[in-house]
Design a protein around this motif. Structure first.
Motif, PDB file in Angstrom:
ATOM      1  N   THR A   1      -5.014  -0.667  -7.764  1.00 47.74           N
ATOM      2  CA  THR A   1      -5.136  -1.411  -6.507  1.00 47.74           C
ATOM      3  C   THR A   1      -4.908  -2.909  -6.695  1.00 47.74           C
ATOM      4  O   THR A   1      -5.294  -3.707  -5.848  1.00 47.74           O
ATOM      5  CB  THR A   1      -6.522  -1.179  -5.880  1.00 47.74           C
TER       6      THR A   1
ATOM      7  N   GLN B   1       2.225   1.875  -3.447  1.00 45.55           N
ATOM      8  CA  GLN B   1       1.213   2.430  -4.337  1.00 45.55           C
ATOM      9  C   GLN B   1       1.000   3.912  -4.043  1.00 45.55           C
ATOM     10  O   GLN B   1       0.768   4.715  -4.955  1.00 45.55           O
ATOM     11  CB  GLN B   1      -0.098   1.662  -4.174  1.00 45.55           C
TER      12      GLN B   1
ATOM     13  N   ILE C   1      -6.633   3.429  -0.781  1.00 47.94           N
ATOM     14  CA  ILE C   1      -5.991   3.969  -1.983  1.00 47.94           C
ATOM     15  C   ILE C   1      -7.014   4.636  -2.890  1.00 47.94           C
ATOM     16  O   ILE C   1      -6.790   5.729  -3.437  1.00 47.94           O
ATOM     17  CB  ILE C   1      -5.224   2.865  -2.730  1.00 47.94           C
TER      18      ILE C   1
ATOM     19  N   LEU D   1      -3.624  -5.591  -3.821  1.00 49.55           N
ATOM     20  CA  LEU D   1      -3.750  -5.032  -2.483  1.00 49.55           C
ATOM     21  C   LEU D   1      -4.948  -5.652  -1.777  1.00 49.55           C
ATOM     22  O   LEU D   1      -5.938  -6.016  -2.417  1.00 49.55           O
ATOM     23  CB  LEU D   1      -3.932  -3.509  -2.560  1.00 49.55           C
TER      24      LEU D   1
ATOM     25  N   GLY E   1       0.812  -1.214   0.000  1.00 52.03           N
ATOM     26  CA  GLY E   1       0.000   0.000   0.000  1.00 52.03           C
ATOM     27  C   GLY E   1       0.840   1.255   0.000  1.00 52.03           C
ATOM     28  O   GLY E   1       0.501   2.246  -0.661  1.00 52.03           O
TER      29      GLY E   1
ATOM     30  N   VAL F   1      -6.750  -1.907   2.290  1.00 53.03           N
ATOM     31  CA  VAL F   1      -5.790  -0.989   1.669  1.00 53.03           C
ATOM     32  C   VAL F   1      -6.333  -0.482   0.336  1.00 53.03           C
ATOM     33  O   VAL F   1      -6.158   0.685  -0.026  1.00 53.03           O
ATOM     34  CB  VAL F   1      -4.424  -1.671   1.482  1.00 53.03           C
ATOM     35  N   GLN F   2      -7.007  -1.353  -0.392  1.00 55.81           N
ATOM     36  CA  GLN F   2      -7.609  -0.938  -1.661  1.00 55.81           C
ATOM     37  C   GLN F   2      -8.569   0.213  -1.444  1.00 55.81           C
ATOM     38  O   GLN F   2      -8.555   1.212  -2.182  1.00 55.81           O
ATOM     39  CB  GLN F   2      -8.343  -2.116  -2.293  1.00 55.81           C
TER      40      GLN F   2
END
Length: 340
Positions: free
Chosen positions: A180, A159, A191, A183, A156, A187-188
């Protein structure tokens, strides 16, 4: 009417093989307004990533590209290398999928974020370092992380570094290609919220690519659905996700169960078969071999985008035509002429 920031016109991308040129993108037409967020969805192999890379001429030498990609009225495909280098990062930037493979493992993330700033904004190294710390803070990372190497960060965090790099030179357009991927769900979500907030606060246009229609419907204003290298449906994000007019768009939306709905859990929807081989596309509509509602003439008519409702919702399916396209012949010309 206001000129779109990005206008893709008749874009075709082919890859040279031993058996000839294989077209991964076939005649795509899309526009993106200033400050708009457009999502592009489809299965693996539908041409999404090839489309994204073609917009900044990042494809390999074996690729053949035709059509026009107008960025602020200037054709990217006709730019000289000097002009193209000036446009990358400063005019339009890209967030690649797989940050670990996109970052240089032997450079600190601070140096990597600073590189486009130093190249395009002609500032001092101290000013670039200050800007790097600001960007890291904006993406939710401690400024001291500028001294870290990619392998010292989580997925993460890497990214987030990619997002900071994409925003470093304050571009007008950000292209997010599966940002994403790999992930975890929490965390997705972080983001996606981060990307959405940053582009909205800065008035940046976003072209976001994903196989996940539900993710795109949450983030984007409009959705374009691709199948076999073509756009088969375009419309407002909520309409395409909740009331898709093309059977393929409906199948993608139906693949996501409704939380708390026992019927969705017990009878998950899916799509049989696999996307077609681009070297051996079926005749007529490329989706018809997998379509549960195909008509007799779907194997001979290859429809173009046709009005399929209010708010500029269009779909390339004969079922949105009057009388479900029963008056069409095997010649696709009547469909094309009706959309001009």
């Amino acid at each position: 009417m206001t000129t779109p920031l990005l206008s893709i016109e008749g874009l075709t991308v082919g890859y040279g093989t031993r058996d000839g040129v294989v077209n991964a993108v076939r005649g795509v037409d899309l526009t993106l307004a200033r400050g708009e967020k457009l999502g592009v969805a489809g299965e693996s192999g539908s041409g999404k990533s090839t489309l994204a890379l073609a917009l900044l001429r990042l494809l390999p030498p074996t690729a053949t590209v035709t059509g026009r990609v107008l960025l602020d009225g200037e054709d990217v495909l006709e730019m000289g290398w000097g002009r193209l280098r000036a446009v990358r990062w400063a005019g339009a930037s890209i967030i690649f999928q797989g940050a670990m493979h996109s970052l240089n493992p032997v450079q600190t993330i601070g140096d990597q974020i600073a590189e486009p700033i130093l190249r395009h904004q002609k500032v001092s190294r101290d000013a670039a370092a200050t800007r790097v710390r600001e960007l890291l803070g904006q993406v939710g990372m401690l400024p001291d992380r500028a001294r870290s190497y990619p392998h010292e960060l989580s997925g993460g965090q890497r990214q987030r570094v990619m997002i900071a790099m994409a925003l470093a030179c304050e571009p007008d357009l950000v292209i997010a290609d599966e940002p994403t991927t790999a992930l975890d769900v929490m965390v997705q979500a972080q983001i996606l919220t981060l990307i959405d907030g940053l582009v909205a606060s800065r008035g940046i246009s976003l072209l976001m690519i994903s196989h996940d229609l539900s993710v795109l419907s949450d983030v984007c204003d409009r959705l374009a659905v691709m199948y076999a290298g073509r756009v088969v449906e375009v419309g407002p994000a909520s309409d395409v996700f909740r009331a898709a007019r093309h059977p393929y768009g409906a199948a993608l939306a139906g693949a996501f169960p409704t939380v708390g709905d026992p019927a969705a859990r017990m009878r998950p929807q899916g799509l049989p078969g696999d996307p077609p081989d681009p070297q051996d596309l079926p005749s007529g509509c490329a989706f018809h071999p997998r379509c549960a509602v195909r008509l007799d003439h779907c194997d001979s008519v290859d429809p173009v985008l046709w009005p399929a409702g209010a708010d500029n919702h269009t779909a390339a399916c004969v079922r949105v035509l009057p009388d479900e396209g029963r008056s069409l012949t095997a010649d696709p010309a009547p469909v094309e002429e009706a959309t001009r």
